[in-house]
Design an enzyme around this catalytic site. Structure first.
Site, short mmCIF file in Angstrom:
data_model
loop_
_atom_site.label_atom_id
_atom_site.label_comp_id
_atom_site.label_asym_id
_atom_site.label_seq_id
_atom_site.Cartn_x
_atom_site.Cartn_y
_atom_site.Cartn_z
N TYR A 42 0.83 -1.20 0.00
CA TYR A 42 0.00 0.00 0.00
C TYR A 42 0.88 1.26 0.00
O TYR A 42 0.55 2.26 -0.63
CB TYR A 42 -0.87 0.06 1.26
N CYS A 73 -3.15 -1.07 9.79
CA CYS A 73 -2.19 -0.55 8.81
C CYS A 73 -2.21 0.97 8.92
O CYS A 73 -3.28 1.58 8.80
CB CYS A 73 -2.65 -1.00 7.42
N ASN A 74 -1.05 1.57 9.15
CA ASN A 74 -0.99 3.03 9.26
C ASN A 74 -1.39 3.70 7.94
O ASN A 74 -2.07 4.72 7.92
CB ASN A 74 0.43 3.48 9.62
N THR A 75 -0.94 3.09 6.84
CA THR A 75 -1.18 3.69 5.52
C THR A 75 -2.67 3.67 5.18
O THR A 75 -3.23 4.68 4.75
CB THR A 75 -0.37 2.92 4.45
N CYS A 180 4.61 1.90 10.73
CA CYS A 180 4.02 0.96 9.76
C CYS A 180 3.96 -0.38 10.48
O CYS A 180 4.94 -0.77 11.14
CB CYS A 180 4.92 0.88 8.52
#
Ligand code: DGL
Length: 239
Positions: A42, A73-75, A180
């Site tokens: 990602y 998920c940080n993204t 992340c």
């Protein structure tokens, strides 16, 4: 609702670190883990792509009757958590935030490094978080690291030289933020690089704690007599 499952998703193996924390805090829950391997990584994609992929994951989990979704998920959190909340008002939705604030609060001197993906780095949300810390946290955006970890997670020492080369310019840092979920796998390598003398911040347990507290307030925690379980799913690219 109490008996319904909890969905946890990431682009790959990174979110398993969040799942582990969730299982530790909520052993009676039924978890469904979804790895979006078809769209991984990602962090190297455009925002619209990440948003669409994350919304598809959320839709799949909602269709499996999940009472809550943990975006592990940080993204995906910066790209899609607000939209997921908007779309599924009756589902409890929590996201993964880099532990920049706790790190900043504990920082006595010097600066900290926040290891993040390129997509997280380009987000307005993350930019705001950094500017609140007055230059004390340096963003180090990594285009390749998550994929390297995904491909080597059962033999992580293979990528130690690469991780050390990323950290070398920041040898004098006082702390590292793992921004992340994949980076949890390199905690030991980071710690060894700094001779064990560095604080490492990981948002995974914070997310698990938040999820538990949201479920508790909604009266939606599984009863203590319930038997916990985890089911694993993955998307894949057709050959
Ligand atoms: N695990 C994701 C995160 O927390 C990113 C991994 C990827 O780039 O797919 O940001």
């Amino acid at each position: 609702m109490r008996d319904d499952p909890i969905g946890v998703f990431d682009s790959g193996v990174g979110g398993l670190n969040v799942l582990r924390r969730c299982v530790m805090r909520m052993p009676n829950e039924k978890f469904i883990y979804l790895a979006d391997k078809a769209n991984m990584p990602y962090g190297a994609r455009q925002f619209d792509f990440i948003k669409t992929a994350a919304l598809e994951c959320a839709e799949t989990l909602v269709s499996m009757n999940c009472k809550a979704i943990a975006v592990a998920c940080n993204t995906a959190t910066v790209a899609a958590v607000d939209e997921i909340r908007k779309l599924y008002g009756s589902v409890i939705v929590v996201g993964l935030e880099p532990a920049v604030k706790p790190c900043f609060r504990a920082l006595k001197s010097g600066y900290a490094v926040a290891l993040i993906t390129e997509a997280t780095n380009s987000s307005v949300k993350f930019g705001r978080l950094l500017s609140d810390c007055g230059g004390k946290i340096k963003a180090v955006a990594q285009p390749r690291l998550a994929k390297l970890i995904e491909d080597n997670c059962d033999n992580i020492d293979e990528i130690a030289p690469y991780v050390r080369s990323v950290l070398e310019p920041y040898r004098d840092a006082s702390a590292v933020v793992l921004g992340c979920s994949h980076y949890t796998y390199i905690t030991r390598i980071i710690s060894e690089f700094y001779g064990g003398k560095i604080d490492i911040y990981d948002g995974a347990d914070g997310e698990a704690a938040q999820l538990r507290s949201r479920l508790e307030s909604a009266g939606a925690l599984a009863p203590p007599s319930a038997v916990g379980s985890v089911r694993f799913y993955s998307t894949y690219k057709k050959a």
